[in-house]
Design a protein around this motif. Structure first.
Motif, PDB file in Angstrom:
ATOM      1  N   UNK A   1       0.839  -1.187   0.000  1.00  0.00           N
ATOM      2  CA  UNK A   1       0.000   0.000   0.000  1.00  0.00           C
ATOM      3  C   UNK A   1       0.880   1.245   0.000  1.00  0.00           C
ATOM      4  N   UNK A   2       0.655   2.105  -0.980  1.00  0.00           N
ATOM      5  CA  UNK A   2       1.459   3.322  -1.111  1.00  0.00           C
ATOM      6  C   UNK A   2       0.554   4.460  -1.589  1.00  0.00           C
ATOM      7  N   UNK A   3      -0.179   5.096  -0.685  1.00  0.00           N
ATOM      8  CA  UNK A   3      -1.134   6.146  -1.092  1.00  0.00           C
ATOM      9  C   UNK A   3      -0.476   7.356  -1.730  1.00  0.00           C
ATOM     10  N   UNK A   4       0.836   7.517  -1.583  1.00  0.00           N
ATOM     11  CA  UNK A   4       1.532   8.660  -2.177  1.00  0.00           C
ATOM     12  C   UNK A   4       2.082   8.359  -3.576  1.00  0.00           C
ATOM     13  N   UNK A   5       1.876   7.167  -4.083  1.00  0.00           N
ATOM     14  CA  UNK A   5       2.387   6.811  -5.403  1.00  0.00           C
ATOM     15  C   UNK A   5       1.654   7.594  -6.486  1.00  0.00           C
ATOM     16  N   UNK A   6       2.389   8.002  -7.513  1.00  0.00           N
ATOM     17  CA  UNK A   6       1.801   8.800  -8.590  1.00  0.00           C
ATOM     18  C   UNK A   6       2.401   8.396  -9.932  1.00  0.00           C
ATOM     19  N   UNK A   7       1.623   8.666 -10.984  1.00  0.00           N
ATOM     20  CA  UNK A   7       2.097   8.497 -12.354  1.00  0.00           C
ATOM     21  C   UNK A   7       2.436   9.878 -12.903  1.00  0.00           C
ATOM     22  N   UNK A   8       3.668  10.003 -13.428  1.00  0.00           N
ATOM     23  CA  UNK A   8       4.153  11.280 -13.957  1.00  0.00           C
ATOM     24  C   UNK A   8       4.457  11.163 -15.448  1.00  0.00           C
ATOM     25  N   UNK A   9       4.378  12.302 -16.141  1.00  0.00           N
ATOM     26  CA  UNK A   9       4.858  12.433 -17.515  1.00  0.00           C
ATOM     27  C   UNK A   9       6.031  13.396 -17.519  1.00  0.00           C
ATOM     28  N   UNK A  10       6.951  13.181 -18.482  1.00  0.00           N
ATOM     29  CA  UNK A  10       8.144  14.011 -18.518  1.00  0.00           C
ATOM     30  C   UNK A  10       8.670  14.069 -19.946  1.00  0.00           C
ATOM     31  N   UNK A  11       9.174  15.228 -20.401  1.00  0.00           N
ATOM     32  CA  UNK A  11       9.749  15.315 -21.748  1.00  0.00           C
ATOM     33  C   UNK A  11      11.028  14.487 -21.854  1.00  0.00           C
ATOM     34  N   UNK A  12      11.220  13.854 -22.998  1.00  0.00           N
ATOM     35  CA  UNK A  12      12.409  13.043 -23.214  1.00  0.00           C
ATOM     36  C   UNK A  12      13.671  13.896 -23.188  1.00  0.00           C
ATOM     37  N   UNK A  13      13.578  15.110 -23.702  1.00  0.00           N
ATOM     38  CA  UNK A  13      14.758  15.971 -23.791  1.00  0.00           C
ATOM     39  C   UNK A  13      14.965  16.830 -22.548  1.00  0.00           C
ATOM     40  N   UNK A  14      14.271  16.533 -21.476  1.00  0.00           N
ATOM     41  CA  UNK A  14      14.483  17.243 -20.227  1.00  0.00           C
ATOM     42  C   UNK A  14      13.343  18.166 -19.872  1.00  0.00           C
ATOM     43  N   UNK A  15      13.179  18.382 -18.601  1.00  0.00           N
ATOM     44  CA  UNK A  15      12.101  19.216 -18.107  1.00  0.00           C
ATOM     45  C   UNK A  15      11.486  18.607 -16.875  1.00  0.00           C
ATOM     46  N   UNK A  16      10.718  19.384 -16.114  1.00  0.00           N
ATOM     47  CA  UNK A  16      10.136  18.875 -14.873  1.00  0.00           C
ATOM     48  C   UNK A  16       9.024  17.867 -15.142  1.00  0.00           C
ATOM     49  N   UNK A  17       8.812  16.933 -14.217  1.00  0.00           N
ATOM     50  CA  UNK A  17       7.713  15.980 -14.368  1.00  0.00           C
ATOM     51  C   UNK A  17       6.363  16.633 -14.132  1.00  0.00           C
ATOM     52  N   UNK A  18       5.345  16.103 -14.777  1.00  0.00           N
ATOM     53  CA  UNK A  18       3.970  16.557 -14.610  1.00  0.00           C
ATOM     54  C   UNK A  18       3.136  15.408 -14.087  1.00  0.00           C
ATOM     55  N   UNK A  19       2.442  15.628 -12.992  1.00  0.00           N
ATOM     56  CA  UNK A  19       1.606  14.571 -12.428  1.00  0.00           C
ATOM     57  C   UNK A  19       0.406  14.304 -13.319  1.00  0.00           C
ATOM     58  N   UNK A  20       0.196  13.027 -13.651  1.00  0.00           N
ATOM     59  CA  UNK A  20      -0.963  12.622 -14.437  1.00  0.00           C
ATOM     60  C   UNK A  20      -2.094  12.134 -13.551  1.00  0.00           C
ATOM     61  N   UNK A  21      -1.775  11.317 -12.544  1.00  0.00           N
ATOM     62  CA  UNK A  21      -2.786  10.845 -11.615  1.00  0.00           C
ATOM     63  C   UNK A  21      -2.122  10.185 -10.427  1.00  0.00           C
TER      64      UNK A  21
END
Length: 620
Positions: A240-260
């Motif tokens: 159980x990990x309630x803080x787990x998240x799925x992120x998206x990120x540009x291949x060429x660099x940049x900050x992650x964006x939370x998807x859900x």
């Protein structure tokens, strides 16, 4: 209208209607009858049931369907067919982007894992050559190559066959994804970021960075635009990990964006993000250009099977053109512990409280030590008091543990501590006093030293990797010393009570057999089983040896401890109903050889697989 006619000439099909072709299913399943009897057969029956459904789907697909409708077919397990799932948490199905071929890692009756593919326009699955130990298949964007991990390397092989090619050396188990320009990203599961391997590059570079509190980035996948990727970030190794998240990120660099927020992996397809939550499968509409979620997620299926491991796996896969495959499960998946007498009569049982993969009985017969599938906040080892049928955590360490082994006085348990979840080193050996919950270190390095046995005199432990058996002294330098090695896979080493003989399983000619040899010289080796066998166990006086044959029967053989090893002919005691696993403890026997505790498959647990064509139409 017959069910066959429904498939051949569908009228208007409801998105929620389930068609089951029972007659065709029985006919096709008769062709798979060899699964239950042929020793070399693939035992991942669930995956093959997927194939049965796909074959039915394709017979419908080549008719005249209305593409505006979605069709979902479901095929349940017929009576008498036992679904055997390999306990390894890295088994994985992968549907090709063009929706035409399914790739999967499966373990056959020899205990060997290989890569298999099933073209959906064919009635048979094909084992890929030279793919032993394969795990975690993933596809090239053009659906012509399959990537996978095996033997410390990422490899690729053509869908049409041939010899695999090495992509990159990765000692730890790795899961990958393949971009349109040939870039490969891979995840190593624990305490590691995502890595990038550019085309023609000989070096892998980090593509992500673990944020504070994160313990892993895994289940990486390129987004449909091929310029960004997503991954599952977990903050705990517990199930159980309630803080787990799925992120998206540009291949060429940049900050992650939370998807859900999600504890389980997600799958990206055009216009949608598919994910499982609390065993329900959802589709979240998403604008991939802006990563903006559109409206609320829509429920696609209930009771989606989620393997009991901490890695965030779930049983579904999807192509990029509207084909979806998912597994559903109903009822408890916990195995049952039952006591049997030598004649096969049921004389008792223990109620499971946690899900577990193997167990060991204390020499005094009072306790069971169990290795759970799931990673709990207190670790993965548990203790059952047989008299009271109560289950308590053995440790208070949240890291993964495995392979509990009792001391001869039933006071201590030795085990492997896997601080990185078992996906990469170190592999530590520790011991714990029953009732104390505070472990004491024994030994550890970056090599595999799986604990197998505690000597009767208490002086040493037996440890092994897949090819070599070692003695680990509990005094002095406490360093493993190899005593037997060969080119054959081997497991389940157990010393006779007098310490003069050793029984073990070894894989020869794609079949596991049980052997007995002198110890520690390993001279006068005698084969005990005559048609396949696994999991040898000694009676308390060492005069009888037990094992399970390939048909699931409990077998006994007398052993004479003379100048030379003398083993009597094997004789059947009773049927266990087990599909024997040569590397996992599925039974225990009391010191007098009169009672057997057997880990049986769950009763009332139903699992089926479904295929949906044009699944987005279900959302309209």
């Amino acid at each position: 209208m017959s069910t066959g006619q429904q498939f051949d000439k569908p009228d208007k099909v409801s998105a929620e209607k389930v068609y089951t072709d029972h007659g065709a299913g029985r006919s096709i399943l008769r062709n798979f009858a060899w699964l239950r009897s042929r020793p070399g057969a693939v035992v991942l029956v669930g995956a093959l049931l997927v194939f049965v459904v796909v074959a039915l789907v394709l017979s419908w697909k080549h008719g005249t369907p209305r593409e505006s409708n979605a069709v979902r077919l479901s095929l349940g397990l017929p009576s008498g067919l036992t679904l055997h799932r390999n306990w390894h948490p890295f088994e994985h199905l992968a549907l090709s982007p063009d929706g035409e071929t399914l790739a999967f890692a499966a373990t056959d009756a020899s205990g060997e894992s290989s890569l298999w593919i099933r073209p959906l326009n064919s009635s048979e699955a094909q084992r890929m050559d030279q793919s032993e130990q394969a795990l975690l298949p993933f596809w090239s964007p053009d659906s012509q190559f399959i990537g996978f991990w095996a033997g410390g390397k990422l490899k690729k092989i053509r869908r049409s066959g041939g010899s695999p090619e090495v992509i990159f050396s990765v000692p730890e188990i790795a899961q990958g994804t393949w971009g349109p320009d040939g870039t490969i990203l891979f995840a190593k599961a624990v305490n590691s970021p995502i890595f990038r391997l550019s085309p023609n590059s000989t070096n892998a570079t980090p593509a992500t960075s673990l944020l504070p509190g994160q313990v892993s980035h895994m289940w990486v996948q390129f987004l449909p635009d091929g310029k960004r990727f997503m991954y599952l970030a977990r903050t705990s190794l517990a199930a159980d990990d309630p803080q787990a998240k799925v992120y998206a990120q540009p291949l060429e660099g940049g900050p992650p964006t939370e998807l859900l927020s999600s504890e389980n992996r997600a799958v990206a397809v055009p216009d949608y993000l598919l994910f499982a939550r609390q065993q329900n499968l959802f589709a979240q509409r998403i604008d991939w250009s802006t990563l903006r979620r559109i409206r609320e997620p829509v429920l696609l299926a209930r009771n989606v099977a989620t393997p009991p491991a901490y890695l965030g796996t779930s049983e579904f896969t999807a192509s990029q053109n509207g084909v979806l495959i998912y597994g559903t499960a109903e009822g408890s998946s916990f195995d049952q512990l039952k006591w049997y007498s030598r004649d096969g009569s049921t004389i008792g049982s223990l109620d499971p409280v946690v899900d577990y993969q193997q167990f060991t009985l204390s020499p005094d017969g009072k306790h069971l030590a169990l290795n759970s599938f799931r990673q709990h906040a207190t670790g993965s080892l548990w203790l059952i008091d047989i008299a009271t049928n109560t289950t308590t955590p053995l440790t208070i360490d949240p890291h993964a543990q495995s392979d509990p082994v009792w001391s001869p006085d039933s006071r201590y348990i030795a085990f492997n501590l896997l601080p990185n979840g078992g996906t990469d080193p170190p592999y530590l050996v520790e011991k714990i006093e029953v009732g104390n919950q505070q472990a004491q270190p024994i030994y550890g390095d970056n090599e595999r030293h799986w604990v197998e046995e505690w000597s009767e005199d208490g002086r040493f432990l037996l440890t092994h990797d897949t090819l070599t058996l070692s003695v680990l002294p509990l005094t002095g330098d406490r360093k493993p010393k190899p005593v037997y090695s060969s080119s054959f896979l081997k497991d389940e080493f157990h010393l006779s009570p007098d310490g003069r003989l050793i029984a073990y399983g070894e894989l020869r000619d794609r079949k596991w057999e049980v052997f007995v040899a002198s110890f520690p010289a390993f001279q006068d080796i005698k084969q005990v089983s005559d048609a396949g066998g696994a999991q040898p166990r000694w009676r308390g006086d060492g005069k009888e040896l037990y094992f399970i044959d390939y048909n699931g029967a409990m077998i006994a053989a007398t052993v004479d401890h003379g100048s030379f090893v003398n083993v009597g002919p094997p004789r059947k005691l009773f049927d266990t109903g087990l599909v024997p696993d040569p590397t996992v403890n599925q039974y225990a026997v009391t010191q007098d050889g009169q009672k057997f505790l057997v880990l049986e498959p769950p009763k009332g647990f139903l699992e089926s697989y479904s295929v949906v064509l044009n699944w987005p139409a279900m959302l309209k």
